[in-house]
Design a protein around this motif. Structure first.
Motif, PDB file in Angstrom:
ATOM      1  N   GLY A  49       0.842  -1.230   0.005  1.00 37.00           N
ATOM      2  CA  GLY A  49       0.119  -0.217  -0.039  1.00 37.00           C
ATOM      3  C   GLY A  49       0.830   1.480   0.016  1.00 37.00           C
ATOM      4  N   PRO A  67      -4.323  -1.738  -4.548  1.00 38.24           N
ATOM      5  CA  PRO A  67      -2.977  -1.612  -4.023  1.00 38.24           C
ATOM      6  C   PRO A  67      -2.204  -0.985  -4.934  1.00 38.24           C
ATOM      7  CG  PRO A  67      -3.415  -3.988  -4.906  1.00 38.24           C
ATOM      8  CD  PRO A  67      -4.747  -3.085  -4.753  1.00 38.24           C
ATOM      9  N   TYR A 119      -5.380   4.071   3.347  1.00 41.01           N
ATOM     10  CA  TYR A 119      -6.543   2.895   2.838  1.00 41.01           C
ATOM     11  C   TYR A 119      -7.652   3.617   1.992  1.00 41.01           C
ATOM     12  CZ  TYR A 119      -4.081  -0.569   5.827  1.00 41.01           C
ATOM     13  OH  TYR A 119      -3.025  -1.216   6.503  1.00 41.01           O
TER      14      TYR A 119
END
Length: 805
Positions: free
Chosen positions: A324, A338, A333
């Motif tokens: 990440g 990703p 997030y």
């Protein structure tokens, strides 16, 4: 002396002292070893000054003409553009972008992802058609997945999720694939034969196989037939039947009967032809009209480690994994895709043999045949440049792009007859690989005092079975450790002083247990050949050749074992077209897990200075002989802030010379730190020598640096790239009127820009007199380049730059 001249004077004066070759080594050369001046081209004037007005840049440059006192006022605000910014009077045209398909029906090839090196060769019998060669290094997962979804491609859903129950344990996040999430503490999936994770559902395995095939197909190389118009601009001959493509594990449009092959001492390790090529970073164009492509970070796709017999190390694991985006030390997030996916070589039905990657590959553009030349060693090759002169042995210079990586030279056994004859290619199959050993200069020499004859010298150490081992010296590196061969299991082990750092073992323990116990004799009697143990054949000459092959397949660790100098991530090396000297772009002198440079050779790696972010060095072979075993070296220019006598940029990467002999340099500031707001507070790790400081230099850019005359060593800005991109593979046409350039991974971290989103960030910049001032910088969030249409996914592309007619 002007303010501008005084800023750069010290380094230029030091460089002349360090090299000292102008009138003493090569007769007829000017003050920097260059032959007499050449006629002016259309871009740079004869005196080395640019024929353009540079775009605005976020930090002061040594070429700035405004008084230093105006730095703070003119740079108090800066707007970053999501576009390729050029001087007024210049233009760029896109030649090809990811997702384009070219070719006649039944002979189509797809243009890959993250184009890197470019090469251009005229097609025999045509005045305006050329072979354009392009590398494709890797896939930037986030913009790549976003673009595939936007195109309506049926792909599994991949996203990185947080484990709310234990966020510290799951600091890397969890990888979710088609609705299933990894159960362990890391975003990784075990897929290797015999150790498959039984908890992974069959549909998830199939999803990984599907995405792995797509990713491997988007790596490798392509050869396109292109046409140049009267204005010097290039376009693809769309319906041509002879575009060719070699992907990560298969090929397209090869001429009938053409097969790939391994050459050299390590060829015995393989029982099948090369399947393809991947992780293709930079490369070189050979004078005989073939292209050389370099496989760099192959270790993220397939196994790197081997045992002393040259076989894959048993019980090694390489997982399919995700990563990440980090903001400081926290994972972001907020964007579900990703930003990294790894292990594609293990995700397909027939996993890749990592021994087959990490080589220099030669491609014939007319047939598509590829040869992997094992004589040039297996490591994380950034590039290769060839010096081929009639009557002399051929030399190929290379860099191993890792922290603590080495500078390499291959020298052929036989001499060059005709550099343009395709038979010259055979010289790459037989010869000796050498690693550079830079002799430490005295501190007085680095301080600018007159160096002695023994300062700034070096020698080439051959990577052959007979070369003696040398005791590693990790105490001279910032990381305090060096990676050396681990025995008997294979792979590498980190050696150093356990009291000062965290290596695996002490140096003496490695010598006693890993070397002496394995070899059965004292360390002082051991050679590189004692560290390998291929299965014997009973024929001494064959056994030596096999031992040499294993050494070459484990070149980086073996170089450390015989005293090769760990350096500052050597990226591009290029031979000056007029004097034969070799310029080396060292991208980063900071430390890392792999290692770090020798501080005696890279003094800027000590402490905290913006000069940590690379430098350009130059080496001159003794006697102007490509096969010389000794050389002299010096620093051409340091990167970093002008206030610290740097060039005003960070992280020099690919290099190219224009027809006048001027050096052009692209930068490679990591995407994760581009435009990172720094307040020079040590607590935030944003002071000059900290990880995030290169963010003050903004987007990656392209500079021209004269190599001769009064302007030698002074960088001039020419272009700034789009958001989160990296410029790669600059190639000039022979007339110097057109520059071909790769724009790689736009939008790599934040992906697609939506609704023209931007953020204002505050930076503390220092003027050329080292006085701080505040800058408000407007930074786009993500990228839409090259379409520049809001909501369009960014696409890596190859462009050509010309004067606007």
């Amino acid at each position: 002396m002007s303010e501008k001249a005084s800023v750069m004077q010290l380094d230029r004066r030091r460089f002349l002292k360090y090299i000292g070759v102008g009138a003493t080594v090569v007769a007829g050369f000017g003050p920097l070893g260059c032959r007499s001046s050449v006629a002016a081209g259309s871009w740079v004037r004869a005196d080395g000054s640019p024929d353009w007005v540079s775009p605005k840049y976020p930090v002061p440059l040594p070429s700035d003409s405004a008084p230093i006192s105006q730095d703070a006022k003119r740079l108090a605000s800066f707007v970053v553009e999501d576009d390729l910014v050029l001087p007024e009077g210049w233009r760029y045209d896109v030649i090809a972008s990811w997702g384009d398909r070219f070719g006649a029906p039944g002979h189509e090839v797809a243009f890959g992802y993250n184009n890197d090196y470019t090469g251009l060769v005229p097609i025999e019998g045509s005045e305006d058609e050329f072979w354009l060669f392009v590398n494709f290094e890797y896939v930037a997962a986030r913009p790549w997945l976003q673009a595939l979804e936007a195109e309506g491609v049926d792909i599994p859903k991949f996203r990185l999720i947080e484990d709310a129950s234990n966020p510290l344990l799951y600091s890397k996040g969890r990888l979710e694939i088609a609705g299933w999430a990894t159960p362990g503490p890391k975003p990784e999936v075990q897929l290797e034969p015999g150790i498959n994770d039984p908890e992974v559902p069959a549909e998830v395995r199939e999803a990984i196989r599907a995405i792995s095939h797509m990713a491997l197909d988007d790596q490798g190389v392509t050869v396109l037939r292109v046409r140049r118009d009267a204005d010097g601009r290039f376009s693809v001959v769309d319906a041509a039947p002879d575009h060719r493509r070699i992907a990560g594990h298969r090929s397209f449009n090869l001429a009938s009967g053409v097969e790939h092959a391994y050459t050299g001492p390590a060829a015995w390790l393989f029982d099948r032809a090369p399947r393809g090529t991947l992780s293709n970073c930079s490369g070189g164009t050979a004078p005989w009209g073939h292209f050389l492509t370099c496989e760099e970070n192959f270790h993220t796709q397939a196994h790197e480690a081997i045992d002393p017999g040259g076989q894959p190390r048993p019980n090694d694991r390489l997982e399919f994994a995700g990563s990440g985006r980090k903001v400081g030390f926290e994972i972001d997030y907020s964007i579900e895709q990703p930003n990294g996916l790894y292990g594609f070589g293990m995700g397909i039905e027939d996993p890749l043999d990592g021994r087959g990657y990490g080589w220099v590959c030669e491609v014939d553009p007319t047939t598509g045949k590829m040869q992997k030349h094992t004589s040039l060693g297996r490591f994380r090759h950034e590039n290769v440049t060839v010096r081929a002169e009639k009557g002399k042995r051929l030399a190929a210079y290379m860099g191993d792009d890792r922290r603590g990586g080495h500078v390499w030279k291959f020298v052929s056994d036989d001499v060059v007859d005709d550099p343009t004859d395709v038979k010259t290619s055979e010289l790459l199959t037989r010869g000796t690989l050498y690693v550079a050993r830079f002799n430490p200069p005295s501190e007085a020499a680095w301080d600018g005092l007159e160096p002695a004859d023994t300062d700034f010298t070096g020698r080439w150490s051959p990577l052959v079975p007979e070369t003696p081992l040398a005791t590693p010296e990790p105490e001279h590196t910032p990381s305090q450790h060096i990676e050396v061969p681990s025995r008997p299991v294979g792979g590498t082990v980190a050696v150093g002083d356990i009291d000062r750092d965290n290596p695996d073992v002490e140096v003496d323990f490695w010598k006693r247990v890993h070397v002496e116990r394995f070899a059965g004799k004292s360390f002082d009697e051991c050679t590189l050949g004692d560290l390998v143990r291929p299965e014997p054949t009973g024929d001494p000459s064959v056994d030596r050749e096999r031992a040499l092959g294993v050494l070459l397949a484990e070149a980086s660790a073996m170089a450390n074992a015989c005293g090769g100098t760990p350096t500052a991530r050597p990226e591009d090396l290029e031979v000056h077209p007029m004097d034969g000297s070799v310029y080396i772009a060292f991208t980063d002198a900071t430390e890392g897990d792999d290692g770090s440079p020798d501080m005696r050779i890279f003094p800027d790696s000590k402490g905290r200075s913006s000069r940590q972010y690379g430098a350009i060095y130059r080496i001159v072979e003794d006697g102007d002989d490509p096969a010389a075993e000794t050389f002299r070296w010096g620093r051409f220019i340091a990167t970093g802030e002008v206030a610290e006598q740097g060039g005003g940029f960070a992280c020099a990467d690919n290099l190219v010379f224009d027809p006048q002999g001027n050096l052009w340099v692209v930068t490679d500031i990591s995407t994760s730190v581009q435009n990172f707001p720094t307040t020079r507070q040590l607590a935030n790790r944003t002071d000059r020598g900290a990880k995030f400081f290169p963010g003050v230099f903004g987007n990656n850019a392209l500079f021209m640096i004269p190599t001769s005359g009064d302007s030698a060593g002074i960088p001039h800005l020419f272009a700034i790239g789009p958001m989160e991109c990296e410029f790669c593979g600059p190639t000039f046409t022979e007339d110097g009127k057109t520059l071909i350039l790769s724009v790689q991974h736009p939008g790599e971290e934040l992906g697609t820009r939506v609704d023209g989103a931007s953020e204002d960030e505050t930076f503390i910049i220092h003027d050329r007199a080292d006085q701080p001032f505040e800058q408000v910088r407007t930074v786009p969030v993500g990228s839409n380049w090259p379409s520049k249409t809001s909501g369009d996914a960014p696409r890596p592309s190859v462009i050509c730059i010309t004067r606007d007619a």
